[in-house]
Motif scaffolding. Structure first.
Motif, PDB file in Angstrom:
ATOM      1  N   VAL A   1       0.868  -1.185   0.000  1.00  0.00           N
ATOM      2  CA  VAL A   1       0.000   0.000   0.000  1.00  0.00           C
ATOM      3  C   VAL A   1       0.898   1.225   0.000  1.00  0.00           C
ATOM      4  CG1 VAL A   1      -1.823   1.249   1.210  1.00  0.00           C
ATOM      5  CG2 VAL A   1      -1.782  -1.251   1.266  1.00  0.00           C
ATOM      6  N   SER A   2       0.609   2.162  -0.914  1.00  0.00           N
ATOM      7  CA  SER A   2       1.419   3.371  -1.028  1.00  0.00           C
ATOM      8  C   SER A   2       0.980   4.405  -0.006  1.00  0.00           C
ATOM      9  CB  SER A   2       1.302   3.951  -2.442  1.00  0.00           C
ATOM     10  OG  SER A   2      -0.015   4.455  -2.632  1.00  0.00           O
ATOM     11  N   SER A   3       1.778   5.468   0.111  1.00  0.00           N
ATOM     12  CA  SER A   3       1.463   6.525   1.068  1.00  0.00           C
ATOM     13  C   SER A   3       0.155   7.229   0.739  1.00  0.00           C
ATOM     14  CB  SER A   3       2.610   7.539   1.107  1.00  0.00           C
ATOM     15  OG  SER A   3       2.822   8.078  -0.191  1.00  0.00           O
ATOM     16  N   SER A   4      -0.269   7.123  -0.498  1.00  0.00           N
ATOM     17  CA  SER A   4      -1.537   7.742  -0.903  1.00  0.00           C
ATOM     18  C   SER A   4      -2.706   6.775  -0.800  1.00  0.00           C
ATOM     19  CB  SER A   4      -1.420   8.273  -2.335  1.00  0.00           C
ATOM     20  OG  SER A   4      -1.146   7.213  -3.244  1.00  0.00           O
ATOM     21  N   GLY A   5      -2.434   5.528  -0.352  1.00  0.00           N
ATOM     22  CA  GLY A   5      -3.497   4.538  -0.172  1.00  0.00           C
ATOM     23  C   GLY A   5      -3.704   3.640  -1.370  1.00  0.00           C
ATOM     24  N   GLU A   6      -2.816   3.718  -2.378  1.00  0.00           N
ATOM     25  CA  GLU A   6      -2.952   2.853  -3.549  1.00  0.00           C
ATOM     26  C   GLU A   6      -2.480   1.436  -3.223  1.00  0.00           C
ATOM     27  OE1 GLU A   6      -0.586   4.800  -6.441  1.00  0.00           O
ATOM     28  OE2 GLU A   6      -2.143   6.245  -6.986  1.00  0.00           O
ATOM     29  N   ILE A   7      -3.213   0.442  -3.724  1.00  0.00           N
ATOM     30  CA  ILE A   7      -2.891  -0.958  -3.483  1.00  0.00           C
ATOM     31  C   ILE A   7      -2.174  -1.519  -4.718  1.00  0.00           C
ATOM     32  CG2 ILE A   7      -3.856  -3.245  -3.062  1.00  0.00           C
ATOM     33  CD1 ILE A   7      -6.096  -1.919  -1.514  1.00  0.00           C
ATOM     34  N   LYS A   8      -1.012  -2.157  -4.491  1.00  0.00           N
ATOM     35  CA  LYS A   8      -0.196  -2.690  -5.584  1.00  0.00           C
ATOM     36  C   LYS A   8       0.240  -4.110  -5.261  1.00  0.00           C
ATOM     37  CE  LYS A   8       1.828   1.927  -6.320  1.00  0.00           C
ATOM     38  NZ  LYS A   8       3.097   2.701  -6.394  1.00  0.00           N
ATOM     39  N   GLY A   9       0.928  -4.744  -6.207  1.00  0.00           N
ATOM     40  CA  GLY A   9       1.529  -6.054  -5.992  1.00  0.00           C
ATOM     41  C   GLY A   9       3.027  -5.951  -6.172  1.00  0.00           C
ATOM     42  N   THR A  10       3.797  -6.453  -5.211  1.00  0.00           N
ATOM     43  CA  THR A  10       5.254  -6.339  -5.252  1.00  0.00           C
ATOM     44  C   THR A  10       5.878  -7.697  -4.958  1.00  0.00           C
ATOM     45  OG1 THR A  10       5.095  -4.069  -4.442  1.00  0.00           O
ATOM     46  CG2 THR A  10       7.254  -5.125  -4.303  1.00  0.00           C
ATOM     47  N   LEU A  11       6.948  -8.032  -5.686  1.00  0.00           N
ATOM     48  CA  LEU A  11       7.629  -9.295  -5.471  1.00  0.00           C
ATOM     49  C   LEU A  11       8.144  -9.364  -4.031  1.00  0.00           C
ATOM     50  CD1 LEU A  11       8.354 -11.838  -7.130  1.00  0.00           C
ATOM     51  CD2 LEU A  11      10.615 -10.815  -7.528  1.00  0.00           C
ATOM     52  N   SER A  12       7.977 -10.512  -3.387  1.00  0.00           N
ATOM     53  CA  SER A  12       8.287 -10.657  -1.968  1.00  0.00           C
ATOM     54  C   SER A  12       9.753 -10.427  -1.639  1.00  0.00           C
ATOM     55  CB  SER A  12       7.882 -12.047  -1.484  1.00  0.00           C
ATOM     56  OG  SER A  12       8.624 -13.043  -2.172  1.00  0.00           O
ATOM     57  N   THR A  13      10.648 -10.577  -2.649  1.00  0.00           N
ATOM     58  CA  THR A  13      12.071 -10.394  -2.397  1.00  0.00           C
ATOM     59  C   THR A  13      12.477  -8.927  -2.382  1.00  0.00           C
ATOM     60  OG1 THR A  13      12.468 -10.737  -4.762  1.00  0.00           O
ATOM     61  CG2 THR A  13      12.699 -12.662  -3.302  1.00  0.00           C
ATOM     62  N   ALA A  14      11.572  -8.058  -2.715  1.00  0.00           N
ATOM     63  CA  ALA A  14      11.882  -6.625  -2.624  1.00  0.00           C
ATOM     64  C   ALA A  14      11.940  -6.246  -1.142  1.00  0.00           C
ATOM     65  CB  ALA A  14      10.829  -5.810  -3.367  1.00  0.00           C
TER      66      ALA A  14
END
Length: 227
Positions: free
Chosen positions: A202-215
């Motif tokens: 979740v971004s600081s603006s409340g946006e929901i995203k998908g990120t690789l777990s190794t990040a």
């Protein structure tokens, strides 16, 4: 004639006078010699005693049963507190609206001010805020970790990573600012291989995203309200 008549009536008069003096003397004697000690036990019925003629200290303990005492005739000052049993605890109260001084609320359905429930501490520690039935950290940690490492760090504190939608809702609360570059949530979006999966951020603006777990991302933990 008069002297002869007086002579004939004198014995009767003398006897009457003696009887009068004897009666008066007996009354005085009785008044002086008859007291409570001279009265036989159970020889006087209770209805022959004047009210308040027998003081309480002349009664034997246990002679008056509780059923014979008029309601309201005894005050707390006349009751020996040591003779009273222990008052049962209110362990199953439906609601304790204000238990500010209670150390433990065993089975209270709603104890607004209780500090302990069933022996566990209840409340949010410093640096957290009550939200959605749990204690949320007010700020993300300074160290950025991979998703699995972030989850282990929260578990070590007795908590977990927040759900993605709950984290987005928390992001818009007054005074809350999510870390730049997104924060980890505890939700997995999909798998791409062994130990390779996508985690929702979740971004600081409340946006929901998908990120690789190794990040590596910063994160905040959600702690239970009762510990």
């Amino acid at each position: 004639m008069m002297r002869a008549g007086w002579g004939r009536g004198w014995p009767t008069l003398a006897i009457a006078c003696l009887a009068l003096f004897a009666a008066l003397g007996g009354t005085v004697y009785a008044a002086k010699r008859i007291d409570g000690h001279a009265v036989k036990v159970k020889s006087l019925p209770g209805n022959r005693l004047l009210p308040r003629s027998v003081p309480g200290n002349r009664l034997r303990p246990g002679t008056i049963p509780g059923g014979q005492i008029a309601p309201g005739s005894l005050t707390g000052a006349q009751v020996d507190a040591a003779t009273l049993g222990r008052v049962p605890s209110a362990a199953h109260a439906e609601r304790a609206d204000s238990a500010g001084d209670a150390a433990t609320a065993l089975h209270a359905r709603s104890a607004d001010s209780a500090t302990r429930i069933n022996g566990y501490e209840a409340g949010c520690p410093t640096g957290t805020r009550a939200f959605a039935g749990a204690c949320w950290q007010l700020a993300a940690g300074e160290t950025a970790l991979e998703a699995a490492a972030a989850a282990r760090a929260c578990a070590a504190l007795g908590g977990e990573l927040p759900g993605a939608l709950s984290l987005a809702a928390f992001a818009v609360q007054p005074g809350i600012l999510l870390a730049g570059g997104d924060e980890w949530s505890g939700d997995i979006a999909g798998y791409s291989g062994v130990d390779s999966y996508t985690v929702v951020t979740v971004s600081s603006s409340g946006e929901i995203k998908g990120t690789l777990s190794t990040a590596t991302k910063r994160f905040r933990c959600v702690l239970p309200l009762v510990r």
